[in-house]
Design an enzyme around this catalytic site. Structure first.
Site, short mmCIF file in Angstrom:
data_model
loop_
_atom_site.label_atom_id
_atom_site.label_comp_id
_atom_site.label_asym_id
_atom_site.label_seq_id
_atom_site.Cartn_x
_atom_site.Cartn_y
_atom_site.Cartn_z
N ASN A 176 122.23 10.70 46.09
CA ASN A 176 121.75 11.07 47.42
C ASN A 176 122.63 10.38 48.45
OD1 ASN A 176 118.41 10.96 46.16
ND2 ASN A 176 119.57 12.77 46.68
N VAL A 204 113.74 7.90 51.48
CA VAL A 204 112.39 7.62 51.98
C VAL A 204 111.98 6.21 51.58
CG1 VAL A 204 109.96 8.30 51.85
CG2 VAL A 204 111.74 10.06 51.85
N ARG A 212 122.56 9.67 51.53
CA ARG A 212 121.77 9.44 52.75
C ARG A 212 120.85 8.25 52.51
NH1 ARG A 212 116.96 11.01 50.69
NH2 ARG A 212 116.92 12.80 49.28
N LYS A 236 108.20 12.22 44.57
CA LYS A 236 107.79 10.84 44.36
C LYS A 236 106.52 10.50 45.16
CE LYS A 236 112.72 9.84 44.05
NZ LYS A 236 113.87 9.33 44.80
N LYS A 278 120.67 18.34 28.10
CA LYS A 278 119.70 17.91 27.11
C LYS A 278 118.53 17.28 27.86
CE LYS A 278 118.13 16.84 22.97
NZ LYS A 278 117.61 17.89 22.09
N ARG A 292 103.20 6.38 49.19
CA ARG A 292 103.34 7.39 50.23
C ARG A 292 101.95 7.92 50.60
NH1 ARG A 292 108.83 10.95 49.16
NH2 ARG A 292 110.06 9.31 48.14
N LYS A 318 119.06 23.62 35.29
CA LYS A 318 119.01 23.07 36.64
C LYS A 318 119.90 23.86 37.58
CE LYS A 318 118.19 18.16 35.56
NZ LYS A 318 118.74 16.79 35.77
#
Length: 449
Positions: free
Chosen positions: A290, A295, A292, A237, A201, A336, A158
């Site tokens: 996050n 959504v 913030r 998402k 992992k 969405r 990542k």
């Protein structure tokens, strides 16, 4: 309380903030690019300032122009919405330096949670469960191979500054490491100007569960239940719901307590979300925070009957929160509605909406900035709107969602509505039998022409 708030964003979230501000008696300033001159957030704000050309770098990411817009309109606060500059610590700091309140956490809090490795170290120190992985950034391919072999496959690489699936690669065997390592670093550098990567992992058959939290300026923190965001495509998402059909009351309590520990560890100020991966045995691991509004905040608002945008503004104004934790009442689902072609790998479908009819009725909420004649541009997110249903039970919320989707008419562009209609009739989804890999095996049937 603030007298005037500038919204450094666009589309449905800008309109959402304007609505709450109007209820609170706060004047609003919209900023917009030349591509958005006909957007509803521009029409509904008390004032509007054009800040540049369509490209985000020339407008919604242009900090000097946004600060200038706040200064010429005498705005005393800026709400960043989500995306764009919402998690930009430098922007929050510049607001601070110019005497404008950033409606969100402090620059230091954003920095601590924005870097994934720093966030992980903070969570370990706070006693929050984390996925086993490297304790520092990976320094070489050789080190990566050695560590992966010791940890056991599968592993995931990542980007430390990552998000949205960028700079992320799953590795199932040693012979795949070199390609994944080089690709992840290159993608991370291109996307975030930072090629630092780390290893974890890989959690198989995971659920993506997030806990909504709020913290005030006085050290009080609360959690507001969970959202299940496991229905996603390439880490983006598509459907969110609350409560999760997978989470037990006992697990909700444990995850809520862990989320509060996470927020308290950085003295978090504002509304935010702690994201977890939950394996099939209901073990949960911190993934990221996050800093913030999300959504999908709407589903939480519906099951706890609470305005999260209003809470953000009140916290920024120095008003203390109650500290009460919230339990979900009923069930809410959000779909969405994007201008994308679900039968062509969800390819974006920009263009002019020639006909738009949005659903209504009992238990239906639509958050949208679109209207008949509105043009979905290729410059920004393809979202047309968010369709939310609320009912006493999950079964009823699904039934209401199917009915509402059947009423939703969008012509001129392709949309995700056909996908959502099929999902609401899918037996595994109805039974709550899904994880983040669900769409990899979902059999989407294209209607016959």
């Amino acid at each position: 309380m603030f007298k005037k708030i500038l919204i450094a964003n666009r589309g449905e979230i800008a309109l959402r903030v304007i609505r709450t501000c109007r209820e609170m008696g706060i004047r609003t300033v919209a900023v917009y690019s030349t591509a958005d001159k006909d957007s509803l957030h521009v029409k509904f704000a008390d004032e509007a300032v054009c800040i540049g050309k369509p490209q985000s770098s020339d407008s919604y990411l242009n900090i000097p122009r946004i600060i200038a817009a706040a200064e010429i309109t005498n705005a005393d606060a800026i709400h960043p919405g989500y995306g764009f500059l919402a998690e930009n610590a430098n922007f929050a700091e510049i607001c601070q330096q110019n005497g404008i309140k950033f409606i969100g956490p402090t620059p230091e809090q954003i920095r601590r949670m924005g870097d994934k490795m720093t966030a992980k170290e903070t969570m370990i120190a706070a006693g929050v469960p984390v996925i086993p992985g490297s304790k520092a950034l990976l320094e070489s391919l050789e080190q990566t191979i050695e560590m992966a072999n010791d940890m056991g496959y599968p592993i995931i690489l990542k980007a430390t500054a990552g998000g949205g699936g960028k700079g992320m690669r799953v590795v199932w065997a040693e012979e795949e490491v070199e390609k994944a390592y080089n690709t992840a670093k290159a993608e991370a550098l291109a996307s975030f100007k930072n090629d630092g990567i780390y290893m974890e992992k890989f959690v198989e058959e995971p659920r993506h569960i997030e806990i909504q939290v709020a913290g005030d300026q006085y050290g009080t923190v609360c959690h507001m239940s969970e959202r299940d965001c496991s229905i996603q495509r390439r880490h983006q998402k598509l459907v969110e719901e609350s409560p999760s059909p997978f989470i037990t009351p006992e697990l909700r309590q444990k995850m809520g307590d862990a989320a509060k520990k996470a927020a308290s560890a950085i003295n978090y100020e504002g509304v935010g979300t702690i994201e977890f991966l939950v394996d099939k045995h209901r073990n949960f691991y911190f993934m990221e925070m996050n800093t913030r509004i999300q959504v999908e905040h709407c589903v939480t608002e519906e099951v706890i009957n609470f305005d999260l945008i209003k809470e953000q503004i009140k916290i920024a104004a120095g008003i203390a929160i109650s500290g009460k934790d919230y339990e979900p009442v009923g069930h809410a689902i959000e779909c969405r509605i994007n201008a994308e072609d679900p039968f062509n790998d969800f390819r974006p479908s920009p263009g002019k909406i020639t006909i738009l009819h949005q659903p209504g009725g009992h238990g239906v909420r639509v958050d949208s900035h679109a209207y008949s004649g509105y043009t979905i541009t290729p410059y920004y997110d393809s979202m047309i709107g968010k369709l939310i249903t609320i009912a006493r039970t999950r079964e009823e919320a699904i039934d209401t969602m199917y009915r509402a989707l059947s009423e939703y008419v969008v012509e001129g562009v392709k949309t995700t509505i056909p996908f959502h209609l099929q999902l609401m009739k899918n037996e595994k989804f109805i039974n709550g039998d899904f994880n983040t890999k669900f769409l990899e095996t979902f059999d989407l049937e294209e209607p016959s022409k």
